[in-house]
Every structure is written in structure tokens, then in C-alpha cells.
Design a protein around this motif. Structure first.
Motif, PDB file in Angstrom:
ATOM      1  N   ILE A 197       0.918   4.289  -2.806  1.00 25.51           N
ATOM      2  CA  ILE A 197       0.773   5.718  -2.502  1.00 25.51           C
ATOM      3  C   ILE A 197       1.922   6.505  -3.127  1.00 25.51           C
ATOM      4  O   ILE A 197       1.708   7.558  -3.725  1.00 25.51           O
ATOM      5  CB  ILE A 197       0.708   5.947  -0.980  1.00 25.51           C
ATOM      6  CG1 ILE A 197      -0.587   5.364  -0.443  1.00 25.51           C
ATOM      7  CG2 ILE A 197       0.826   7.427  -0.636  1.00 25.51           C
ATOM      8  CD1 ILE A 197      -0.642   5.260   1.061  1.00 25.51           C
TER       9      ILE A 197
ATOM     10  N   PRO B  74      -5.128   1.647  10.136  1.00 22.33           N
ATOM     11  CA  PRO B  74      -4.559   2.459   9.056  1.00 22.33           C
ATOM     12  C   PRO B  74      -4.511   1.737   7.709  1.00 22.33           C
ATOM     13  O   PRO B  74      -4.821   2.334   6.679  1.00 22.33           O
ATOM     14  CB  PRO B  74      -3.152   2.782   9.558  1.00 22.33           C
ATOM     15  CG  PRO B  74      -3.265   2.758  11.039  1.00 22.33           C
ATOM     16  CD  PRO B  74      -4.260   1.656  11.322  1.00 22.33           C
TER      17      PRO B  74
ATOM     18  N   ILE C 231      -5.106  10.263   3.329  1.00 23.45           N
ATOM     19  CA  ILE C 231      -4.157   9.252   2.845  1.00 23.45           C
ATOM     20  C   ILE C 231      -2.773   9.520   3.409  1.00 23.45           C
ATOM     21  O   ILE C 231      -2.101   8.613   3.901  1.00 23.45           O
ATOM     22  CB  ILE C 231      -4.147   9.208   1.304  1.00 23.45           C
ATOM     23  CG1 ILE C 231      -5.440   8.577   0.784  1.00 23.45           C
ATOM     24  CG2 ILE C 231      -2.927   8.448   0.786  1.00 23.45           C
ATOM     25  CD1 ILE C 231      -5.625   8.652  -0.719  1.00 23.45           C
TER      26      ILE C 231
ATOM     27  N   LEU D 124      -6.577   3.035   4.551  1.00 24.49           N
ATOM     28  CA  LEU D 124      -5.871   3.413   3.328  1.00 24.49           C
ATOM     29  C   LEU D 124      -6.455   2.745   2.099  1.00 24.49           C
ATOM     30  O   LEU D 124      -6.586   3.381   1.045  1.00 24.49           O
ATOM     31  CB  LEU D 124      -4.379   3.093   3.441  1.00 24.49           C
ATOM     32  CG  LEU D 124      -3.543   4.151   4.145  1.00 24.49           C
ATOM     33  CD1 LEU D 124      -2.147   3.636   4.432  1.00 24.49           C
ATOM     34  CD2 LEU D 124      -3.480   5.421   3.312  1.00 24.49           C
TER      35      LEU D 124
ATOM     36  N   ILE E 224       0.816  -1.212   0.000  1.00 25.35           N
ATOM     37  CA  ILE E 224       0.000   0.000   0.000  1.00 25.35           C
ATOM     38  C   ILE E 224       0.852   1.266   0.000  1.00 25.35           C
ATOM     39  O   ILE E 224       0.535   2.239  -0.688  1.00 25.35           O
ATOM     40  CB  ILE E 224      -1.027   0.005   1.162  1.00 25.35           C
ATOM     41  CG1 ILE E 224      -2.012   1.171   1.044  1.00 25.35           C
ATOM     42  CG2 ILE E 224      -0.335   0.063   2.504  1.00 25.35           C
ATOM     43  CD1 ILE E 224      -3.015   1.026  -0.029  1.00 25.35           C
ATOM     44  N   LEU E 225       1.956   1.273   0.739  1.00 25.40           N
ATOM     45  CA  LEU E 225       2.817   2.456   0.750  1.00 25.40           C
ATOM     46  C   LEU E 225       3.482   2.667  -0.600  1.00 25.40           C
ATOM     47  O   LEU E 225       3.677   3.806  -1.036  1.00 25.40           O
ATOM     48  CB  LEU E 225       3.856   2.356   1.873  1.00 25.40           C
ATOM     49  CG  LEU E 225       3.268   2.395   3.289  1.00 25.40           C
ATOM     50  CD1 LEU E 225       4.369   2.177   4.329  1.00 25.40           C
ATOM     51  CD2 LEU E 225       2.535   3.693   3.547  1.00 25.40           C
TER      52      LEU E 225
ATOM     53  N   LEU F 231      -9.629   4.627   1.376  1.00 26.36           N
ATOM     54  CA  LEU F 231      -9.314   5.981   0.914  1.00 26.36           C
ATOM     55  C   LEU F 231      -8.736   5.982  -0.497  1.00 26.36           C
ATOM     56  O   LEU F 231      -9.044   6.878  -1.300  1.00 26.36           O
ATOM     57  CB  LEU F 231      -8.331   6.654   1.883  1.00 26.36           C
ATOM     58  CG  LEU F 231      -8.901   7.023   3.246  1.00 26.36           C
ATOM     59  CD1 LEU F 231      -7.771   7.352   4.219  1.00 26.36           C
ATOM     60  CD2 LEU F 231      -9.884   8.193   3.133  1.00 26.36           C
ATOM     61  N   MET F 232      -7.916   4.988  -0.803  1.00 29.85           N
ATOM     62  CA  MET F 232      -7.334   4.905  -2.147  1.00 29.85           C
ATOM     63  C   MET F 232      -8.432   4.693  -3.196  1.00 29.85           C
ATOM     64  O   MET F 232      -8.355   5.236  -4.300  1.00 29.85           O
ATOM     65  CB  MET F 232      -6.298   3.791  -2.216  1.00 29.85           C
ATOM     66  CG  MET F 232      -5.034   4.058  -1.425  1.00 29.85           C
ATOM     67  SD  MET F 232      -4.029   5.370  -2.105  1.00 29.85           S
ATOM     68  CE  MET F 232      -3.358   4.529  -3.532  1.00 29.85           C
TER      69      MET F 232
ATOM     70  N   GLU G 106      -2.790   8.710   7.214  1.00 27.54           N
ATOM     71  CA  GLU G 106      -2.812   7.265   7.467  1.00 27.54           C
ATOM     72  C   GLU G 106      -1.490   6.614   7.061  1.00 27.54           C
ATOM     73  O   GLU G 106      -1.018   5.694   7.735  1.00 27.54           O
ATOM     74  CB  GLU G 106      -3.984   6.615   6.739  1.00 27.54           C
ATOM     75  CG  GLU G 106      -5.339   7.016   7.266  1.00 27.54           C
ATOM     76  CD  GLU G 106      -5.540   6.666   8.729  1.00 27.54           C
ATOM     77  OE1 GLU G 106      -5.359   5.486   9.103  1.00 27.54           O
ATOM     78  OE2 GLU G 106      -5.881   7.574   9.505  1.00 27.54           O
ATOM     79  N   ALA G 107      -0.895   7.085   5.987  1.00 26.10           N
ATOM     80  CA  ALA G 107       0.396   6.546   5.558  1.00 26.10           C
ATOM     81  C   ALA G 107       1.467   6.819   6.612  1.00 26.10           C
ATOM     82  O   ALA G 107       2.306   5.957   6.883  1.00 26.10           O
ATOM     83  CB  ALA G 107       0.801   7.144   4.214  1.00 26.10           C
TER      84      ALA G 107
ATOM     85  N   ARG H  75      -7.699  12.104  12.816  1.00 23.65           N
ATOM     86  CA  ARG H  75      -8.067  10.766  12.359  1.00 23.65           C
ATOM     87  C   ARG H  75      -9.481  10.351  12.770  1.00 23.65           C
ATOM     88  O   ARG H  75     -10.282   9.915  11.945  1.00 23.65           O
ATOM     89  CB  ARG H  75      -7.035   9.780  12.900  1.00 23.65           C
ATOM     90  CG  ARG H  75      -7.258   8.372  12.462  1.00 23.65           C
ATOM     91  CD  ARG H  75      -6.085   7.483  12.893  1.00 23.65           C
ATOM     92  NE  ARG H  75      -6.059   6.322  12.049  1.00 23.65           N
ATOM     93  CZ  ARG H  75      -6.746   5.209  12.313  1.00 23.65           C
ATOM     94  NH1 ARG H  75      -7.470   5.122  13.411  1.00 23.65           N
ATOM     95  NH2 ARG H  75      -6.694   4.194  11.474  1.00 23.65           N
TER      96      ARG H  75
END
Length: 96
Positions: A8, A46, A83, A50, A4-5, A53-54, A86-87, A30
Motif C-alpha cells: 500500500i 482486514p 484501502i 485489503l 500488504i502494508l 481491494l488491492m 482497512e490499512a 466498514r
């Protein structure tokens, strides 16, 4: 599946939208913001947040790119702020 990171980091969005989100990330609340953006009562982890949110961000970006009249830049910035927030949490938990 892509991390996920990494996903992003791979986002390519207009610089002005990204700069606006960076300015707002320090004010990210948050518990308040995720409930509003995701429409939930219980704030997810998180990683889960994410992913949701993505998906929202992808839909907003599609509207932006399609010049859809329903696109709102403020909503897009709001989601990007979440995003980024949370990242940060996810990255911090991975490091510690």
C-alpha cells in the motif's frame, strides 16, 4: 511475499485522487462499504479485504492509465478510501 502494508505504501497514484480519498477515510463505514465494494454478505478480515481491494484498485488504475471510457474516478476514490480504512485497522491490530 511483500507485506500488504508495504504494498500500500508503494502505491503511486495521482495526488488529487489520494487527497480525495484521505478526505473520505474518516467517514469510512466498514460494514456498509466493504459489502458494497466487494459484493459480499459477510465482511472479511482486514487482511483479506485489503487483498481483494488491492486487486480492484489495480484494475481501476489500469483503466485510468489506459484512458478507458469505463473508468470512473469516484469508484477509484471509493476503493482507495476503503484501502486506507482497512490499512488503519490492520496497522492498529499489529501495534496493539
Amino acid at each position: 511475499m511483500l507485506d500488504i502494508l508495504t504494498m500500500i505504501r508503494g502505491l503511486k497514484r495521482p495526488a488529487l485522487i489520494v487527497r480525495a480519498a484521505r478526505c473520505g477515510v474518516d467517514c469510512y463505514a466498514r460494514n456498509i462499504d466493504l459489502r458494497r465494494l466487494l459484493g459480499v454478505d459477510v465482511v472479511p478480515s482486514p487482511g483479506e479485504a485489503l487483498m481483494d481491494l488491492m486487486e480492484i484498485e489495480r484494475d481501476l488504475n489500469d483503466l485510468r492509465r489506459g484512458a478507458d471510457a469505463s473508468y470512473g474516478v469516484a469508484a477509484h476514490v471509493d476503493v482507495l478510501i476503503a484501502i486506507m480504512g482497512e490499512a488503519r485497522l490492520l496497522q492498529g491490530s499489529a501495534e496493539g
